[in-house]
Motif scaffolding. Sequence first.
Motif, mmCIF file in Angstrom:
data_model
loop_
_atom_site.group_PDB
_atom_site.id
_atom_site.type_symbol
_atom_site.label_atom_id
_atom_site.label_comp_id
_atom_site.label_asym_id
_atom_site.label_seq_id
_atom_site.Cartn_x
_atom_site.Cartn_y
_atom_site.Cartn_z
ATOM 1 N N LEU A 37 55.104 66.171 84.962
ATOM 2 C CA LEU A 37 55.329 64.719 84.854
ATOM 3 C C LEU A 37 56.803 64.416 84.573
ATOM 4 O O LEU A 37 57.303 63.343 84.906
ATOM 5 C CB LEU A 37 54.442 64.123 83.747
ATOM 6 N N LEU A 40 59.109 62.990 87.211
ATOM 7 C CA LEU A 40 59.110 61.568 87.574
ATOM 8 C C LEU A 40 60.249 60.805 86.902
ATOM 9 O O LEU A 40 60.565 59.686 87.291
ATOM 10 C CB LEU A 40 57.766 60.923 87.176
ATOM 11 N N ILE A 208 52.092 62.777 91.522
ATOM 12 C CA ILE A 208 53.463 63.323 91.427
ATOM 13 C C ILE A 208 53.993 63.626 92.834
ATOM 14 O O ILE A 208 55.130 63.285 93.183
ATOM 15 C CB ILE A 208 53.475 64.614 90.567
#
Length: 224
Positions: A37, A40, A208
């Motif tokens: 994550l 991002l 993602i």
Amino acid sequence: MNPFFKFINSSVGKKILMSLTGMLLSIFLVEHLAGNLLLLKNDSGEAFNAYAKFMGGNPIVRTMEIGLLGIILLHIFNGIRLWLENRGARDKKYDSYQLSENTTLQSRMMKLSAALFLWFLIVHMRTFWFHARILGEHDIASLVYSTFQQLWYVVFYLGSLVVVGFHLRHGFQSAFQTLGLRTKKYQSLIDFIAVLFWFVIPAGFAFITIFIYLYKGNAVALAQ
Ligand code: HEM
């Protein structure tokens, strides 16, 4: 024979081993998704690279990685043994029947999804893990961003994640059955945990993948 090996070589022992290794591998996916994550963030991959550096340099994490690879190999090896055992038992029992009459669609799909999953994992490890751990590259975020600018790779990933979701769904179902956890009392908790693993986690990876494809092209252009 040592009682432990005797148990592990029995039918039920193989199923329990399959369930436990599968669950341990699923726990890895939670950590892997959380780390990914960081890709991002709008920081040109700095936070992800710091995380990858920590993971690659920390001796405890490296030891756990060896354990993880061991568990993956054990899961595959044990799965093949179980498949051979089932096939042998079926051949003996139903000599005169057609294979399709005795092999449920679900178990066939489970084998197919296992093979596709393995293929995905080999491609995935070759694309990222090999560069990070074997070649010792440092800017893994840029590697991920540029890889996911290729539409065929994105499509391959999204297709593979559907396969991963399918494999986890049926894997969890049979693991809960094997471990005797599928009791009425805990039914909704068990269902919730299963959905978390077979749906939410693959969906997170898919998010993602799509996000990088759509919004990280600039990061690649800037790095070049
Ligand atoms: C958006 C999707 C994904 C991205 C961007 C991604 C990225 C990466 C990267 C960069 C690595 C290499 C080094 C590191 O750990 O930092 C890696 C390793 C690995 N990935 Fe993924 N991954 C994704 C999805 C998956 C999925 C769905 C699975 C399995 C179902 C998976 C399984 C693995 C495994 C087993 C390793 C080796 C772990 C180790 O030895 O530390 N990954 N991944």
